[in-house]
Design a protein around this motif. Structure first.
Motif, PDB file in Angstrom:
ATOM      1  N   ASP A 154      14.750 -35.405  28.594  1.00  0.00           N
ATOM      2  CA  ASP A 154      13.652 -36.371  28.590  1.00  0.00           C
ATOM      3  C   ASP A 154      12.546 -35.905  29.523  1.00  0.00           C
ATOM      4  O   ASP A 154      12.641 -34.845  30.173  1.00  0.00           O
ATOM      5  CB  ASP A 154      14.140 -37.781  28.940  1.00  0.00           C
ATOM      6  CG  ASP A 154      14.634 -37.918  30.380  1.00  0.00           C
ATOM      7  OD1 ASP A 154      14.439 -36.985  31.189  1.00  0.00           O
ATOM      8  OD2 ASP A 154      15.223 -38.974  30.701  1.00  0.00           O
ATOM      9  N   ALA A 176      22.196 -42.137  20.251  1.00  0.00           N
ATOM     10  CA  ALA A 176      22.469 -43.092  21.326  1.00  0.00           C
ATOM     11  C   ALA A 176      21.861 -42.622  22.644  1.00  0.00           C
ATOM     12  O   ALA A 176      21.293 -43.415  23.407  1.00  0.00           O
ATOM     13  CB  ALA A 176      23.979 -43.278  21.474  1.00  0.00           C
ATOM     14  N   ILE A 177      21.955 -41.321  22.908  1.00  0.00           N
ATOM     15  CA  ILE A 177      21.384 -40.768  24.140  1.00  0.00           C
ATOM     16  C   ILE A 177      19.861 -40.874  24.113  1.00  0.00           C
ATOM     17  O   ILE A 177      19.224 -41.194  25.117  1.00  0.00           O
ATOM     18  CB  ILE A 177      21.841 -39.309  24.321  1.00  0.00           C
ATOM     19  CG1 ILE A 177      23.339 -39.272  24.627  1.00  0.00           C
ATOM     20  CG2 ILE A 177      21.041 -38.611  25.425  1.00  0.00           C
ATOM     21  CD1 ILE A 177      23.961 -37.906  24.469  1.00  0.00           C
ATOM     22  N   GLU A 179      18.069 -43.123  22.681  1.00  0.00           N
ATOM     23  CA  GLU A 179      17.705 -44.506  23.015  1.00  0.00           C
ATOM     24  C   GLU A 179      17.678 -44.718  24.526  1.00  0.00           C
ATOM     25  O   GLU A 179      16.762 -45.342  25.069  1.00  0.00           O
ATOM     26  CB  GLU A 179      18.682 -45.481  22.359  1.00  0.00           C
ATOM     27  CG  GLU A 179      18.443 -45.688  20.877  1.00  0.00           C
ATOM     28  CD  GLU A 179      19.147 -46.922  20.364  1.00  0.00           C
ATOM     29  OE1 GLU A 179      18.600 -48.025  20.525  1.00  0.00           O
ATOM     30  OE2 GLU A 179      20.254 -46.773  19.815  1.00  0.00           O
ATOM     31  N   LYS A 180      18.686 -44.189  25.216  1.00  0.00           N
ATOM     32  CA  LYS A 180      18.736 -44.327  26.671  1.00  0.00           C
ATOM     33  C   LYS A 180      17.622 -43.538  27.345  1.00  0.00           C
ATOM     34  O   LYS A 180      17.187 -43.876  28.450  1.00  0.00           O
ATOM     35  CB  LYS A 180      20.099 -43.854  27.206  1.00  0.00           C
ATOM     36  CG  LYS A 180      21.268 -44.738  26.797  1.00  0.00           C
ATOM     37  CD  LYS A 180      21.117 -46.142  27.364  1.00  0.00           C
ATOM     38  CE  LYS A 180      22.310 -47.018  27.027  1.00  0.00           C
ATOM     39  NZ  LYS A 180      22.145 -48.406  27.541  1.00  0.00           N
TER      40      LYS A 180
END
Length: 376
Positions: A154, A176-177, A179-180
């Motif tokens: 990120d 899923a990662i 989204e985090k």
């Protein structure tokens, strides 16, 4: 072939057409790519797929997430480099070249950022021939190539490395990662040897993007029909020219999903003189007569995934991404054939309408076009 500013503009335009509404924001991608080649350690070269050496280690570079998020949370060249360099550590070697995982919007330009910083070439290929919303929807998955390792980064400097057993698990974990990580992240996956990428990837897709982008640019300069200029290259049909009269769009689960309804312009003589509803999950997936999902059936289907569906501005032929669709826009809806790899039984299983929950069977756009032409 050395990548220039004009080529970047043409790639951005043409790849956004082929991206079928997804693939990331082409505007920010264009700006970043131009800055990257201006500051590159050496000129960035676009090389044909067949020139890749068998023993090279090559890795695609891309972004993952919902296009609507990337509009507000801009990507950075640094986070893509972080994901790429962590992949080099995982592979314990220097990666020889990079390429887009999909031809679409900003994701066609992300490899240029990496190549400019690393002094490596960009390969003229991708793994979709268009854009699809999920990680396993690539020719590499169809051909049984491993997805692992995956590296995600990120903009804050967080990095996650995954070892999924296949592309399906890669999608579940990476989504899923992402989204985090705020709904958008840099990702490298499917590292492979040159011999494998030459066997499995779809070649000359960036060149095709350049050709489409140039055709749109020249058609506008000469006062010609830019949509027709696109169709002359990709084949397929103009389903309807019309006005967007309704749009539903939601962001969640790492995707932007929804539908758009197009009412035909009265002065046209296109294939459909009824309202057309187009459904999307990042990318445009399905077009049918009617105004809601309740109208979906095999009899009124106009086009469906894996064939390509694009929405172009009616005046300029410029592609409109799903996050930029607005009420009142005058648009041309076109559809055209996908690569034959997606028309195999496994291809239909992975990206056909049934996978996305639509209770219809896939019919090639060529057959649908003949069917609806006969109804007029």
């Amino acid at each position: 072939m050395i990548i220039t500013d004009q080529m970047i503009d043409d790639i951005a335009l043409g790849a956004t057409v082929l991206g079928t509404g997804g693939g990331g924001d082409p505007y920010s991608g264009t700006l970043m790519a131009k800055v990257a080649i201006a500051n590159a350690v050496k000129p960035v070269e676009l090389i044909p797929l067949e020139s890749v050496e068998d023993d090279w280690v090559v890795v695609p570079s891309s972004m993952i997430g919902a296009p609507t998020v990337a509009i507000e949370k801009l990507n950075s060249q640094n986070q893509m480099l972080v994901a790429f360099e962590v992949m080099e550590k995982e592979m314990d070697c220097q990666i020889a070249a990079t390429f887009p995982i999909e031809v679409g919007g900003g994701n066609s330009l992300i490899p240029i950022l990496v190549a400019a910083s690393k002094g490596i070439p960009v390969i003229d290929c991708d793994a979709m021939g268009r854009a699809f919303p999920e990680s396993q929807m690539v020719t590499f998955y169809l051909d049984g190539l491993p997805s692992a390792p995956n590296t995600l980064a990120d903009e804050k400097g967080n990095v996650v490395t995954l070892q999924p057993i296949d592309g399906l698990w890669a999608e579940q974990f990476a989504r899923a990662i992402t989204e985090k990580m705020g709904g958008s992240a840099a990702i490298c996956d499917y590292p492979m040897r040159g011999v494998e990428v030459k066997r499995s990837a779809l070649g000359a897709t960036l060149s095709k993007s350049i050709q489409i982008g140039k055709a749109i640019r020249e058609a506008n300069a000469n006062g010609q029909d830019a949509t027709q200029a696109v169709l002359d290259i990709v084949g397929g049909v103009r389903i309807v020219s019309g006005k967007i009269i309704d749009i539903e769009r939601n962001t969640g689960g790492g995707f932007v999903t929804g539908s758009v309804v197009i009412a035909p312009l009265k002065a046209t003589s296109e294939a459909s003189q009824e309202c057309v509803c187009v459904h999307f999950q990042n990318e445009l997936l399905l077009a049918h007569k009617g105004e809601s999902a309740a109208d979906i059936n095999n009899d009124n289907m106009l086009a469906s995934t894996p064939d390509l569906i694009s929405i172009l501005d009616h005046e300029t032929g410029h592609p409109i991404t799903t996050d930029q669709l607005c009420y009142g826009q005058r648009v041309d809806l076109i559809a055209y054939p996908c690569d034959e790899k997606w028309r195999t039984p496994k291809g239909i299983e992975v990206v056909g309408p049934g996978y996305f929950g639509y209770q219809v069977s896939y019919t090639p756009i060529e057959k649908l076009a003949i069917k609806h032409a006969g109804e007029e």
